[in-house]
Design an enzyme around this catalytic site. Sequence first.
Site, short mmCIF file in Angstrom:
data_model
loop_
_atom_site.label_atom_id
_atom_site.label_comp_id
_atom_site.label_asym_id
_atom_site.label_seq_id
_atom_site.Cartn_x
_atom_site.Cartn_y
_atom_site.Cartn_z
N CYS A 126 0.86 -1.18 0.00
CA CYS A 126 0.00 0.00 0.00
C CYS A 126 0.89 1.23 0.00
O CYS A 126 1.93 1.25 0.65
CB CYS A 126 -0.90 0.01 1.23
SG CYS A 126 -1.94 1.47 1.37
N ARG A 131 0.38 -1.92 6.45
CA ARG A 131 -0.93 -2.30 6.99
C ARG A 131 -1.10 -3.82 7.00
O ARG A 131 -1.94 -4.37 6.29
CB ARG A 131 -2.05 -1.63 6.19
CG ARG A 131 -2.02 -0.12 6.34
CD ARG A 131 -3.34 0.51 6.04
NE ARG A 131 -3.44 0.95 4.67
CZ ARG A 131 -4.46 1.65 4.18
NH1 ARG A 131 -5.46 1.97 4.95
NH2 ARG A 131 -4.48 2.01 2.92
N PRO A 132 -0.31 -4.54 7.81
CA PRO A 132 -0.35 -6.00 7.79
C PRO A 132 -1.68 -6.55 8.28
O PRO A 132 -2.43 -5.87 8.98
CB PRO A 132 0.78 -6.38 8.75
CG PRO A 132 0.93 -5.21 9.66
CD PRO A 132 0.62 -4.01 8.82
N ARG A 408 -11.76 7.98 -5.44
CA ARG A 408 -11.97 6.91 -4.48
C ARG A 408 -12.70 7.39 -3.24
O ARG A 408 -13.38 6.60 -2.57
CB ARG A 408 -10.63 6.29 -4.07
CG ARG A 408 -9.91 5.51 -5.15
CD ARG A 408 -8.63 4.88 -4.59
NE ARG A 408 -8.90 4.24 -3.32
CZ ARG A 408 -8.20 4.45 -2.21
NH1 ARG A 408 -7.19 5.29 -2.19
NH2 ARG A 408 -8.52 3.83 -1.09
#
Length: 429
Positions: A126, A131-132, A408
């Site tokens: 990302c 952002r695991p 988005r």
Amino acid sequence: MDRIRIRGGNVLNGIIPISGAKNAALPLMIASLLTDDTLTLENVPHLADVEQLIRILGNHGVDYSVNGRRENQDKGYSRTIHFTARSIVDTVAPYELVSKMRASFWVIGPLLARMGEARVSLPGGCAIGTRPVDLFIDGLMALGAEIDIENGYVVTKARKGLIGARYRFPKVSVGATHVMLMAASLAHGQTILENAAQEPEVVNLADCLNAMGAKIRGAGTSTIVIDGVASLSGARHRIIPDRIETGTYAMAVAMTGGDVLLEGARADLLENALQVLARTGTEITTTNSGIRVRRNGAGVEAVDVTTEPFPGFPTDLQAQFMALMTKAKGKSRITETIFENRFMHVQELARLGANIKLDGQTAIVEGVERLKGAPVMATDLRASVSLVIAGLAAEGETTVNRVYHLDRGFERLEEKLSNCGAEIERISA
């Protein structure tokens, strides 16, 4: 590829309607997987992420229909959508879909809870951080799920159903809290989530799940208790107004000067950010219609800020606030604690004449008297809108490239700003 062209220098005056929150809409749409009845969501914004998630849910067998628009309502604003997952036709969320939007990984919770299995692609990298997904995996394993990682997919099973448990998040995660709320709603027994995210979007999801028959209490606090039920029904639920859009337009008014009513906005959803904005010299007034933002042309005061989980200052407003601070009187320090790589807008703001130095996760912003328009490149959703805010106050013309990021998360941004006096237009390639 579309671009946005801005000629800066105009103050903003008028009314900006605030759309439904993207960050609330996405988990609510995913919650439709939990029931074979129809979930009706009101105030769904027209956004690229929403349209992408509709396609992803369709891959699992979710039908949808749109209605309820009044004849005199300007088409393109928020709508009512009915989602029906009568039967789940596929429990696999493939890489080609998940890789396009990280939030689609969240389908793992309801698919596992309802179907007893799910195979969901790891979302990949990302732009604003790794952002695991380890928090998601650990949480579901605490509920009794068997989980393996195979060829880039998270393969999980709970053939006899999920089992309620006590789980403490090692760090606050909005996404993981969403997933655990949905999964635990259909688990056997009671689940207690500790160190849970307290964001308004979490509360909005819990309220919807309760309307569907879930038994959840404590949402909005750090401890949430869920008593699992055998099944959920359909419901009708309204998405909260977008607090990030609210804060973004409030900072645009602070940047340019003017007087704008943010129609439908709720001050309770972003009290910290509004307090910070008030310290810059911007006048904030809550009305029955929304939030009124005014700045009479006096200079912007420099204010230090540190991003924190709710109810602290939102990371999703950090870039916008930095744009505002580029024209403040004096020096401000902006510290990012949520994501490790969320200063990519710094170099683009510098192209407009901003004076910003980085020291680890802190940006030191020395206000300048003038910004000057230039071509700039959007790197992510919030960074892109920070460039728009700066462009509104810059002398001359600013062109923002790669504006698909804006699509988005901001519904009809150019129209909302131009209706208040901004000279802004989209240029199609």
